[in-house]
Design a protein around this motif. Sequence first.
Motif, mmCIF file in Angstrom:
data_model
loop_
_atom_site.group_PDB
_atom_site.id
_atom_site.type_symbol
_atom_site.label_atom_id
_atom_site.label_comp_id
_atom_site.label_asym_id
_atom_site.label_seq_id
_atom_site.Cartn_x
_atom_site.Cartn_y
_atom_site.Cartn_z
ATOM 1 N N PHE A 45 0.818 -1.212 0.000
ATOM 2 C CA PHE A 45 0.000 0.000 0.000
ATOM 3 C C PHE A 45 0.851 1.260 0.000
ATOM 4 C CE2 PHE A 45 -2.340 3.362 2.330
ATOM 5 C CZ PHE A 45 -3.363 3.554 1.399
ATOM 6 N N THR A 98 -13.867 -0.762 -2.461
ATOM 7 C CA THR A 98 -12.427 -1.029 -2.525
ATOM 8 C C THR A 98 -12.150 -2.513 -2.716
ATOM 9 O OG1 THR A 98 -11.945 0.895 -1.125
ATOM 10 C CG2 THR A 98 -10.255 -0.817 -1.261
ATOM 11 N N ASP A 119 -0.489 0.665 5.827
ATOM 12 C CA ASP A 119 -0.567 -0.508 4.962
ATOM 13 C C ASP A 119 -1.973 -0.804 4.456
ATOM 14 O OD1 ASP A 119 -1.767 -1.589 7.222
ATOM 15 O OD2 ASP A 119 -0.243 -3.141 7.559
ATOM 16 N N ALA A 120 -2.898 0.172 4.618
ATOM 17 C CA ALA A 120 -4.255 -0.005 4.100
ATOM 18 C C ALA A 120 -4.906 1.368 3.969
ATOM 19 C CB ALA A 120 -5.087 -0.888 5.036
ATOM 20 N N ALA A 152 -11.119 -1.068 5.814
ATOM 21 C CA ALA A 152 -10.588 -1.862 4.707
ATOM 22 C C ALA A 152 -9.541 -2.848 5.216
ATOM 23 C CB ALA A 152 -9.985 -0.945 3.644
ATOM 24 N N ARG A 153 -8.690 -2.401 6.144
ATOM 25 C CA ARG A 153 -7.685 -3.306 6.698
ATOM 26 C C ARG A 153 -8.347 -4.520 7.343
ATOM 27 N NH1 ARG A 153 -5.647 -0.245 9.938
ATOM 28 N NH2 ARG A 153 -3.668 0.369 8.981
ATOM 29 N N LEU A 190 -9.771 -6.844 4.642
ATOM 30 C CA LEU A 190 -8.726 -7.500 3.851
ATOM 31 C C LEU A 190 -8.010 -8.577 4.661
ATOM 32 C CD1 LEU A 190 -7.332 -4.320 2.060
ATOM 33 C CD2 LEU A 190 -8.601 -6.200 0.981
ATOM 34 N N LEU A 206 -0.665 -7.423 4.350
ATOM 35 C CA LEU A 206 -0.617 -6.002 4.016
ATOM 36 C C LEU A 206 0.736 -5.428 4.413
ATOM 37 C CD1 LEU A 206 -4.050 -5.034 5.653
ATOM 38 C CD2 LEU A 206 -3.670 -5.967 3.368
ATOM 39 N N THR A 211 -15.768 0.453 1.942
ATOM 40 C CA THR A 211 -14.925 -0.736 1.980
ATOM 41 C C THR A 211 -15.331 -1.715 0.899
ATOM 42 O OG1 THR A 211 -14.539 -0.475 4.358
ATOM 43 C CG2 THR A 211 -14.195 -2.667 3.435
#
Length: 470
Positions: free
Chosen positions: A72, A410, A83-84, A89-90, A93, A100, A407
Amino acid sequence: MRPRAPRPTAARLTRTAVATAVVTALTTLAAPAAPAAPADTGTTAHLTGTLPDGATWIADVPQRWNGTLLLFSHGFGPTVAQDAPSDAARTELLTEGYALAGSSYDPNGSMWALRSAEHDQFATLDAVTAKIGEPRRTLSVGQSMGGLVNAQLARDGAGRIDGALGLCGLVAGGTDLDNYQLDAEYTIARLLLPGQQTALVRFGSAAEAAATADRLTAAVTAAQSTPQGRARIALAAAYLNLPTWAPGRTAPAPTDWSGQEEQQAAWFAQGILSFVEGGRYAIEQSAGGNNSWNRGVDYTRLLAGSSHAPQVRALYRAAGLDLDADLGALTRGAAITADPAAVRTAERTSSAGQGLSVPLLDVHTVADNLVPVEQEHRFADRVRAAGDGALLRQAYVRRQGHCAFTTAETVAALHALEHRVTTGHWDDAAAADTLQRSATALGLDGAAYIPYRPAALTVGRDRPAYPAHH
């Protein structure tokens, strides 16, 4: 891997002052806040490290890793590792099994960290894979300024990454950005502050940039009270590529010219010029000087190419103003020149679109106040000119604001990119209706993908030709 560019020779940023101004502007303009790293848990390993240039990196690896690593690239602002694109979203994911990673970029330079970002992202990839092993697949993801970094990774990353997802990316690059923003700033200064001296480029300090932002914003606020002022605000907004749909509002009708201007004025009132001037200062620090110019710009021709031209003409007629006279005055007074070395540095470090080596899916909201959706038009033209149009797909979300994605939107876009990487074909994976179905099926927070084609970016300059500063 591309060699790292030398550090800027210009004075360093007054980082605390600029960071404060930028974070304030981002918050006011509803840009996403920097996501915090999750604490270590029994199911997710949180890793950290430091690169030779002082950049830090973080990584989060779920216990049931699916073999895909997401690299990211964060946006403009304090150089803190992320990292997101968001906390939500983190979480999603990691739940889906993705690992990530992301870096801060070089913390010792400008927040416009393009001189180190690509290098630091590739170095982060090396550092993380040394700890967790080679991923089955690596995908880069970038947001805002990080979307420009992401486009560079997609250009240079053959053999390192397999595909790229850009979110609200500043893909037209730093010089296009500074040039169209200069046109808007110059219009406000010349038409709303006649006879006054207002610094627009070559800021000597963060305070000077902030003072210009305050002065221009006050001029717009005052001008909003008269029909003549509102017409001139619309002209400046056209040059800024500013959307006519503001947060919390219903989108105005296509010919509701006054309603469109009112919502553009709302963007100005929310502090967009503070972000513009703070960003300009950071770019000048990174590039080593001013990389924008308006000498030789024909402001009549520039307006003629804008999708907002009918609105501007209508408001000028209603106000009883002579549009040709204002445009002529702007053209005659255009005297700002660029620093050639800064233009060359920005071209080398802060541009993309000279080709792609891996598939890239870009996603943009249709009413982005900080990175206009028209940047996608400019970028696509360059990718096609390089012969790589088949690698690029672009998708659009009907929403106001910068990086204002759900989210679900994405994650659905990431899945579409994975389809392209896995099959070697886009098929209809990146089509609006497919993305909408995919995002909705996730059962998360909704989606608003629509078919859309952005207008051309109003910038009126081709690179790399420019008038030199002597």
